[in-house]
Design a protein around this motif. Structure first.
Motif, PDB file in Angstrom:
ATOM      1  N   ASP A 125       0.853  -1.179   0.000  1.00 50.69           N
ATOM      2  CA  ASP A 125       0.000   0.000   0.000  1.00 50.69           C
ATOM      3  C   ASP A 125       0.897   1.239   0.000  1.00 50.69           C
ATOM      4  O   ASP A 125       1.778   1.374   0.853  1.00 50.69           O
ATOM      5  N   ILE A 126       0.696   2.106  -0.962  1.00 47.90           N
ATOM      6  CA  ILE A 126       1.598   3.240  -1.130  1.00 47.90           C
ATOM      7  C   ILE A 126       1.571   4.200   0.071  1.00 47.90           C
ATOM      8  O   ILE A 126       2.605   4.723   0.480  1.00 47.90           O
ATOM      9  N   ASP A 127       0.389   4.387   0.661  1.00 45.62           N
ATOM     10  CA  ASP A 127       0.308   5.335   1.782  1.00 45.62           C
ATOM     11  C   ASP A 127       1.156   4.866   2.961  1.00 45.62           C
ATOM     12  O   ASP A 127       1.873   5.643   3.586  1.00 45.62           O
ATOM     13  N   ASN A 128       1.074   3.570   3.239  1.00 43.57           N
ATOM     14  CA  ASN A 128       1.890   3.036   4.337  1.00 43.57           C
ATOM     15  C   ASN A 128       3.370   3.136   4.029  1.00 43.57           C
ATOM     16  O   ASN A 128       4.181   3.436   4.910  1.00 43.57           O
ATOM     17  N   ALA A 129       3.718   2.895   2.763  1.00 42.72           N
ATOM     18  CA  ALA A 129       5.133   2.969   2.369  1.00 42.72           C
ATOM     19  C   ALA A 129       5.637   4.399   2.546  1.00 42.72           C
ATOM     20  O   ALA A 129       6.724   4.627   3.100  1.00 42.72           O
ATOM     21  N   LEU A 130       4.862   5.362   2.114  1.00 40.98           N
ATOM     22  CA  LEU A 130       5.295   6.768   2.218  1.00 40.98           C
ATOM     23  C   LEU A 130       5.372   7.204   3.681  1.00 40.98           C
ATOM     24  O   LEU A 130       6.267   7.948   4.081  1.00 40.98           O
ATOM     25  N   LYS A 131       4.443   6.705   4.476  1.00 42.34           N
ATOM     26  CA  LYS A 131       4.452   7.062   5.905  1.00 42.34           C
ATOM     27  C   LYS A 131       5.722   6.500   6.568  1.00 42.34           C
ATOM     28  O   LYS A 131       6.390   7.180   7.335  1.00 42.34           O
ATOM     29  N   TYR A 132       6.038   5.266   6.220  1.00 42.76           N
ATOM     30  CA  TYR A 132       7.241   4.634   6.766  1.00 42.76           C
ATOM     31  C   TYR A 132       8.489   5.442   6.410  1.00 42.76           C
ATOM     32  O   TYR A 132       9.395   5.616   7.226  1.00 42.76           O
ATOM     33  N   LEU A 133       8.501   5.994   5.200  1.00 41.63           N
ATOM     34  CA  LEU A 133       9.677   6.729   4.736  1.00 41.63           C
ATOM     35  C   LEU A 133       9.903   8.038   5.495  1.00 41.63           C
ATOM     36  O   LEU A 133      11.003   8.567   5.496  1.00 41.63           O
ATOM     37  N   GLU A 134       8.841   8.530   6.149  1.00 43.04           N
ATOM     38  CA  GLU A 134       8.996   9.790   6.898  1.00 43.04           C
ATOM     39  C   GLU A 134      10.071   9.666   7.969  1.00 43.04           C
ATOM     40  O   GLU A 134      10.767  10.622   8.281  1.00 43.04           O
ATOM     41  N   THR A 135      10.212   8.470   8.529  1.00 44.14           N
ATOM     42  CA  THR A 135      11.180   8.308   9.617  1.00 44.14           C
ATOM     43  C   THR A 135      12.251   7.244   9.334  1.00 44.14           C
ATOM     44  O   THR A 135      13.103   6.981  10.170  1.00 44.14           O
ATOM     45  N   ALA A 136      12.192   6.644   8.134  1.00 44.32           N
ATOM     46  CA  ALA A 136      13.158   5.562   7.828  1.00 44.32           C
ATOM     47  C   ALA A 136      14.575   6.111   7.757  1.00 44.32           C
ATOM     48  O   ALA A 136      14.781   7.244   7.337  1.00 44.32           O
ATOM     49  N   PRO A 137      15.578   5.316   8.189  1.00 45.37           N
ATOM     50  CA  PRO A 137      16.965   5.766   8.048  1.00 45.37           C
ATOM     51  C   PRO A 137      17.331   5.933   6.566  1.00 45.37           C
ATOM     52  O   PRO A 137      16.907   5.136   5.734  1.00 45.37           O
ATOM     53  N   ILE A 138      18.092   6.969   6.275  1.00 48.20           N
ATOM     54  CA  ILE A 138      18.515   7.291   4.901  1.00 48.20           C
ATOM     55  C   ILE A 138      20.042   7.187   4.853  1.00 48.20           C
ATOM     56  O   ILE A 138      20.688   7.616   5.824  1.00 48.20           O
ATOM     57  N   PRO A 139      20.693   6.681   3.792  1.00 48.30           N
ATOM     58  CA  PRO A 139      20.097   6.108   2.577  1.00 48.30           C
ATOM     59  C   PRO A 139      19.243   4.871   2.862  1.00 48.30           C
ATOM     60  O   PRO A 139      19.424   4.200   3.883  1.00 48.30           O
ATOM     61  N   THR A 140      18.368   4.597   1.910  1.00 48.90           N
ATOM     62  CA  THR A 140      17.552   3.399   2.025  1.00 48.90           C
ATOM     63  C   THR A 140      17.454   2.749   0.646  1.00 48.90           C
ATOM     64  O   THR A 140      17.816   3.366  -0.355  1.00 48.90           O
ATOM     65  N   VAL A 141      16.991   1.516   0.616  1.00 48.13           N
ATOM     66  CA  VAL A 141      16.969   0.769  -0.643  1.00 48.13           C
ATOM     67  C   VAL A 141      15.540   0.310  -0.915  1.00 48.13           C
ATOM     68  O   VAL A 141      14.903  -0.279  -0.047  1.00 48.13           O
ATOM     69  N   ILE A 142      15.048   0.603  -2.125  1.00 50.59           N
ATOM     70  CA  ILE A 142      13.676   0.249  -2.497  1.00 50.59           C
ATOM     71  C   ILE A 142      13.745  -0.816  -3.584  1.00 50.59           C
ATOM     72  O   ILE A 142      14.430  -0.642  -4.591  1.00 50.59           O
ATOM     73  N   LYS A 143      13.034  -1.919  -3.359  1.00 51.08           N
ATOM     74  CA  LYS A 143      13.077  -3.027  -4.324  1.00 51.08           C
ATOM     75  C   LYS A 143      11.673  -3.438  -4.752  1.00 51.08           C
ATOM     76  O   LYS A 143      10.813  -3.684  -3.899  1.00 51.08           O
ATOM     77  N   ALA A 144      11.475  -3.547  -6.068  1.00 53.77           N
ATOM     78  CA  ALA A 144      10.210  -4.090  -6.583  1.00 53.77           C
ATOM     79  C   ALA A 144      10.217  -5.591  -6.303  1.00 53.77           C
ATOM     80  O   ALA A 144      11.264  -6.230  -6.356  1.00 53.77           O
TER      81      ALA A 144
END
Ligand code: AMP
Ligand code: GLY
Length: 422
Positions: A125-144
């Motif tokens: 779900d895109i909304d949950n993914a974007l919400k998670y990114l608000e506080t996720a450590p950066i750099p981060t890795v996104i995989k399809a």
């Protein structure tokens, strides 16, 4: 024996050349192969994903043994379909190929069986993914989740890049259905090592380690590609690390697949990162790597067909698999512009004396002449006692091969040389 090799790139050419060394092999069919391997195999004009046609061809031509090399047909169940009509195969069944076919599957497998890998979260779900990114450590890795021609991984160095990556996968569907589920994972650092292994579900036999060079430009700059060159063995992969990987990664993965009712038989590829907290799995592939195979197989001392058949017959434990105590370097020659747009159709000149060391990835015939027909066109592999000499000889070969708009990296193996202190 009549052998069929499914696939058409440099990896398949390396497999075919090695299989030819076995005196019982009378004929090899490459499905579809490419024009650059016409001296080594009979080319069959059927696509690697056209499973029904492949099965019909194998039946009509009394194929004794089939090697399915690329990820797509494996994930689509080519081995299952061939086995159904009684053809012995090298390659995993569909239910085991999922280890590459779904990143969500492989990440969950590693978590369940305590196999070291990057921390991660799965989102549908895109909304949950974007919400998670608000506080996720950066750099981060996104995989399809699914297969994406090796392009489904985005390393986001900023939060904005991470948000864009998620939107492109889940909203714009740049990787199609592969982006329905995504993995967001911890960014790991350390040298990367590729370890291909033979496994029959009872034993796992790692092959000699190797190092890929994925970026298009020198000094690891530019876009990610399918691989611009390889060396073997990988100097970062010491005996101690190999032992640790065997105990914590290779055997646990084989056992995990057995436990899930998904016994893996074939070549299981471990993409590893040697972090300061130990080796971790970056990715699994359900097949030989390309261009890793172009350095690993030339160093294989044992007959390849014998090892492959031992995997099929589940007798790998009793089969000795030996590698030469030498070094190999493969330099990929690509079409200028790869991995983006490039021109093709240029005449290729490969001197006869080096033909045996050249693995053609993308070529076709035009008026009986060999012409370029792909992004990666060929790989030139040299084997020598020292890595330095293998690199030198590979580049000497490259300089004798010509086609218009040829592009290659000039620094294949340099990082490894530095690590060795040579
Ligand atoms: P893959 O397509 O899975 O082989 O990933 C492409 C490349 O992305 C790998 O070879 C790594 O260099 C990099 N990569 C993938 N996952 C991670 C991670 N968790 N941390 C750092 N780099 C990664
Ligand atoms: N060279 C990396 C791969 O085959 O996936």
């Amino acid at each position: 024996m009549k052998i069929m090799v499914v696939g058409g790139g440099g990896r398949e050419h390396a497999i075919i050349k090695k299989l030819k060394e076995n005196k019982t092999v009378t004929e090899i069919f490459a499905v579809p192969g490419n024009a650059g391997m016409a001296n080594d195999a009979v080319l069959v004009d059927i696509g690697a994903k056209e499973i029904d046609k492949i099965v019909a061809f194998a039946k009509e031509n009394n194929i004794d043994y089939a090697v399915v090399a690329p990820d797509d047909p494996l994930v689509l169940g080519a081995v299952d379909a061939l086995e159904e009509i009684g053809i012995f195969c090298f390659g995993p069944n569909k239910n085991a190929a999922i280890i590459e076919g779904s990143k969500v599957f492989s990440k969950n497998l590693m978590k369940k069986y305590n196999i070291p890998t990057a921390q991660y979260e799965v989102f549908n779900d895109i909304d949950n993914a974007l919400k998670y990114l608000e506080t996720a450590p950066i750099p981060t890795v996104i995989k399809a989740d699914g297969l994406a021609l090796g392009k489904g991984v985005i390393i986001a160095l900023t939060r904005e890049e991470a948000i864009d990556a998620v939107k492109s996968m889940m909203e714009d569907k740049v990787f199609g259905k592969s982006g329905d589920n995504i993995v967001i994972e911890e960014f790991l650092e350390g040298p990367e090592v590729s370890v291909l292994s033979f496994t029959d579900g009872k034993t796992v036999v790692p092959m000699i380690s190797s190092m890929d060079h994925k970026r298009a430009g020198d000094n690891d700059t530019g876009l990610n590609t399918g691989g611009m060159g390889t060396i073997a063995p990988n100097p970062y992969y010491t005996k101690e690390i190999a032992e640790e990987c065997m105990e914590k990664i290779f055997i646990p993965t084989m056992n995990a697949m057995n436990n899930e009712g998904r016994t893996f038989k074939g070549c299981l590829y471990f993409g590893l990162m040697l972090t300061k907290n130990g080796p971790k799995v970056i990715e699994y592939n359900c097949r030989f790597g390309d261009p890793e195979t172009q350095v690993v197989l030339p160093l294989l001392k044992t007959d390849l067909l014998t090892v492959m058949q031992a995997v099929t017959n589940e007798t790998l434990k009793e089969t000795k698999v030996e590698f030469m105590d030498k070094n190999a370097c493969c330099v990929i020659m690509a079409s200028k512009g790869y991995p983006q747009s490039y021109e093709k159709g240029f005449e290729m000149i490969i001197p006869r004396e080096i033909e045996n060391s050249v693995y053609v990835a993308g070529a076709s015939f035009k008026e009986n002449k060999l012409v370029t027909n792909g992004g990666r066109v060929l790989g030139a592999t040299a084997v020598s006692d020292s890595l330095e000499d293998a690199i030198k000889k590979a580049y000497e070969m490259v300089k004798t091969i010509s086609f218009e708009n040829a592009y290659y990296r000039n620094d294949i193996g340099q990082k490894a040389l530095k690590a060795k202190g040579e």
